[in-house]
Motif scaffolding. Structure first.
Motif, PDB file in Angstrom:
ATOM      1  N   ASN A  66       0.825  -1.214   0.000  1.00  0.00           N
ATOM      2  CA  ASN A  66       0.000   0.000   0.000  1.00  0.00           C
ATOM      3  C   ASN A  66       0.860   1.265   0.000  1.00  0.00           C
ATOM      4  O   ASN A  66       0.581   2.225   0.720  1.00  0.00           O
ATOM      5  N   GLY A  67       1.940   1.245  -0.764  1.00  0.00           N
ATOM      6  CA  GLY A  67       2.820   2.406  -0.878  1.00  0.00           C
ATOM      7  C   GLY A  67       3.792   2.582   0.276  1.00  0.00           C
ATOM      8  O   GLY A  67       4.616   3.478   0.262  1.00  0.00           O
ATOM      9  N   GLU A  68       3.692   1.736   1.288  1.00  0.00           N
ATOM     10  CA  GLU A  68       4.585   1.812   2.467  1.00  0.00           C
ATOM     11  C   GLU A  68       5.714   0.793   2.335  1.00  0.00           C
ATOM     12  O   GLU A  68       5.535  -0.269   1.730  1.00  0.00           O
ATOM     13  N   ARG A  69       6.857   1.113   2.951  1.00  0.00           N
ATOM     14  CA  ARG A  69       7.998   0.199   2.933  1.00  0.00           C
ATOM     15  C   ARG A  69       7.856  -0.831   4.059  1.00  0.00           C
ATOM     16  O   ARG A  69       7.617  -0.463   5.210  1.00  0.00           O
ATOM     17  N   TRP A  70       8.006  -2.110   3.720  1.00  0.00           N
ATOM     18  CA  TRP A  70       7.912  -3.217   4.667  1.00  0.00           C
ATOM     19  C   TRP A  70       9.121  -4.116   4.495  1.00  0.00           C
ATOM     20  O   TRP A  70       9.860  -4.012   3.514  1.00  0.00           O
ATOM     21  N   VAL A  71       9.288  -5.027   5.469  1.00  0.00           N
ATOM     22  CA  VAL A  71      10.343  -6.030   5.390  1.00  0.00           C
ATOM     23  C   VAL A  71       9.760  -7.383   5.792  1.00  0.00           C
ATOM     24  O   VAL A  71       8.934  -7.463   6.708  1.00  0.00           O
TER      25      VAL A  71
END
Length: 180
Positions: A66-71
């Protein structure tokens, strides 16, 4: 005779320092830490010489949701952790590389390595805090979690390197309010 009043006056100067130390919790060099978000207890090494906290992880992949940075990563602690864990990426840290971290030529050798950083709720003793943790493979080390000075400050910690497990087993409430 003049030394007696002077020594009394000087001793009063140390009283504020004693009350400050009384508010801090003493931890040992090694403690048990509950990773509340992951529902896992791990042994941890408290290291005042390290700035950040590090958690043993493998197969670390960054992605967008959703446009956010994740790991996404797997814990590199034992074989029981075969499912991936996903967390929002807080930032990427630049960690100074030790000379023995890399089996590479002088030309390939970098002075810093980039590590993804996430936030985790960690409980030690009766205290729970949200701390930043960088992800890296720590399988070569005895402790899968290293807690550095930034996190130790958030825990209001004093570290006694002559002690181990001074705080005992983690005993934070299951529904805890995280102190910021």
């Amino acid at each position: 005779m003049t030394l007696k009043p002077l020594s009394r006056l000087l001793s009063l100067l140390f009283i504020p320092g004693l009350s400050l130390a009384a508010e801090k919790t003493t931890y040992g060099l090694n403690e048990y830490a509950q990773l509340t978000d992951i529902n896992l207890q791990v042994p941890a090494k408290l290291d005042t010489g390290a700035l950040t906290a590090s958690l043993s992880a493998r197969d670390i992949k960054r992605f967008k949701r959703n446009g956010e940075r994740w790991v996404r990563f797997y814990l590199a602690i034992d074989n029981a952790h075969s499912h991936p864990i996903e967390r929002p990426l807080v930032r990427v840290s630049s960690i100074k590389r030790r000379a023995d971290d890399c089996e590479c030529s002088d030309r390939e050798r970098k002075t810093h390595t980039q590590r993804p950083v996430i936030e985790l709720d960690v409980c030690m003793g009766n205290t729970q805090r949200r701390i930043e943790v960088n992800l890296t493979d720590r399988t070569a080390f005895d402790y899968p979690l290293l807690i550095g000075s930034d996190a130790l400050t958030r825990f209001d910690a004093l570290v006694d390197p002559s002690r181990k497990h001074a705080a005992g087993k983690p005993a934070c409430a299951t529904v805890a309010t995280i102190a910021e």
